[in-house]
Enzyme design. Structure first.
Site, short mmCIF file in Angstrom:
data_model
loop_
_atom_site.label_atom_id
_atom_site.label_comp_id
_atom_site.label_asym_id
_atom_site.label_seq_id
_atom_site.Cartn_x
_atom_site.Cartn_y
_atom_site.Cartn_z
N LEU A 38 0.85 -1.19 0.00
CA LEU A 38 0.00 0.00 0.00
C LEU A 38 0.89 1.23 0.00
O LEU A 38 1.89 1.28 0.72
CB LEU A 38 -0.89 0.03 1.24
CG LEU A 38 -2.22 -0.74 1.20
CD1 LEU A 38 -2.89 -0.66 2.57
CD2 LEU A 38 -3.14 -0.20 0.13
N ASP A 39 0.53 2.24 -0.79
CA ASP A 39 1.27 3.50 -0.78
C ASP A 39 1.21 4.14 0.61
O ASP A 39 0.27 3.90 1.37
CB ASP A 39 0.67 4.48 -1.79
CG ASP A 39 0.90 4.03 -3.22
OD1 ASP A 39 1.87 3.29 -3.47
OD2 ASP A 39 0.11 4.43 -4.10
N PRO A 40 2.20 4.97 0.95
CA PRO A 40 2.19 5.62 2.27
C PRO A 40 0.90 6.38 2.57
O PRO A 40 0.41 6.33 3.69
CB PRO A 40 3.40 6.57 2.19
CG PRO A 40 4.34 5.88 1.25
CD PRO A 40 3.46 5.24 0.22
N MET A 41 0.33 7.07 1.58
CA MET A 41 -0.89 7.85 1.84
C MET A 41 -2.11 6.96 2.06
O MET A 41 -3.11 7.40 2.64
CB MET A 41 -1.17 8.83 0.69
CG MET A 41 -1.61 8.17 -0.59
SD MET A 41 -2.29 9.35 -1.81
CE MET A 41 -4.01 9.37 -1.33
N ALA A 42 -2.05 5.72 1.60
CA ALA A 42 -3.21 4.82 1.68
C ALA A 42 -3.33 4.21 3.07
O ALA A 42 -2.35 4.04 3.80
CB ALA A 42 -3.09 3.72 0.64
#
EC number: 5.4.99.25
Length: 301
Positions: free
Chosen positions: A47-51
């Site tokens: 998962l991307d950091p913002m997710a």
């Protein structure tokens, strides 16, 4: 779902983490290694950091089944901003262009969403982890290099508009997506904006499901730090994910030693378990014999 108490000497299993924002998936793995006191630990699907949302962690021998999870379907809740494009196709990138979305009608958005549903070919995000000449695409993009990735087949089973909010020249839409492995939600946002001729990017992303594991089973890192616990044992996870084949004592011994059995007539991968519900291996029928996909309990154990 109730969680299994974990501590020194706990068995292998799955932990479903509700990943917070501003952390990488690798950061979550590092935190879980400290919480559970083992380095034999991995995750299924970055998962991307913002997710935020579902990140499936495998502990000890459960790491063997993570590769099977990565290839499964997933679900997301996301917010897309129409009228702005960014360098990363999400809110963390630099603004590239703004085109007023004031004129875009809900019916046009619904039609564009429908065109992006079903079997489609999607160009992955330029800031993805896909390797180009041995390097990650996002590394090249951050260096200012042009990254060209080939379109890939993906399946969008559900792309549903849940809410729409109009702002100054932009439209924010909340959507829910069920999709195949390899789908980039950022790329969906990009392509939706392009189809409407106003551009678009992702402003929030929450993964709600990976295969059979969803937010109802998830725990926060703080909850796990206070009370380390498995979401499911390895046996429970295998029996949740795959059909079950019951083995005789002799068959259990054969499978544990890596020997094939007569086929079961079950499509795809299935969990071969003994009379006590202990999974010996994940098998697949191939012609007149079975093939071991993962041996969970080798005879040497």
């Amino acid at each position: 779902m109730s969680r299994q108490n974990a501590g020194p000497g706990f068995g292998p299993g799955i932990v479903v983490v509700d990943k917070p924002g501003a952390m990488t998936s690798h950061d979550v793995v590092g935190r879980c290694r400290r919480i559970f006191g083992t380095r034999r630990l991995g995750h299924a699907g970055t998962l991307d950091p913002m997710a935020t949302g579902v990140l499936v962690i495998g502990i000890e021998r459960a790491t063997k089944i993570l590769g099977l999870l990565i290839a499964t379907s997933k679900s997301y809740a996301a917010t897309i901003r129409l009228g702005q494009t960014t360098s990363t196709e999400d809110a963390e990138g630099e603004p590239l262009a703004s085109v007023s979305a004031e004129h875009v009608a809900p019916e046009a958005i619904a039609a564009a969403i429908l065109d992006l549903t079903g079997d489609i070919r999607q160009v992955p995000s330029a800031v993805s982890a896909i390797k180009v000449d041995g390097r990650r695409a996002y590394q090249l993009a951050r260096e200012g290099q042009t990254v060209e990735l080939a379109a890939r087949p993906v399946r969008i089973d559900r792309f549903e508009l849940m809410d729409l909010r109009r702002g100054a020249d932009v439209i924010d839409i909340d959507v829910e997506v069920d999709c195949s492995s390899g789908t980039y939600i950022r790329a969906l946002a990009r392509d939706l904006g392009a189809a409407l001729d106003v551009g678009g990017h992702l402003t929030s992303l929450r993964r709600t499901r990976v295969s059979h594991f969803d937010l109802s089973q998830a725990a926060s890192l703080d909850e796990l730090a206070e009370r380390p616990a498995l979401s499911l044992t390895l046996d429970q996870a295998c029996l949740l994910m795959f059909p079950r084949r019951d083995l005789t004592v002799d068959e259990s011994q054969s499978v544990g030693n890596g020997r094939p059995l007569e086929p079961a007539g079950i499509d795809g991968i299935y969990a071969a378990s003994d009379a006590d519900g202990r999974v010996i291996a994940l098998l697949r029928d191939e012609g007149r014999r079975t093939k071991s996909v993962v041996v969970i309990r080798p005879a040497t154990m």
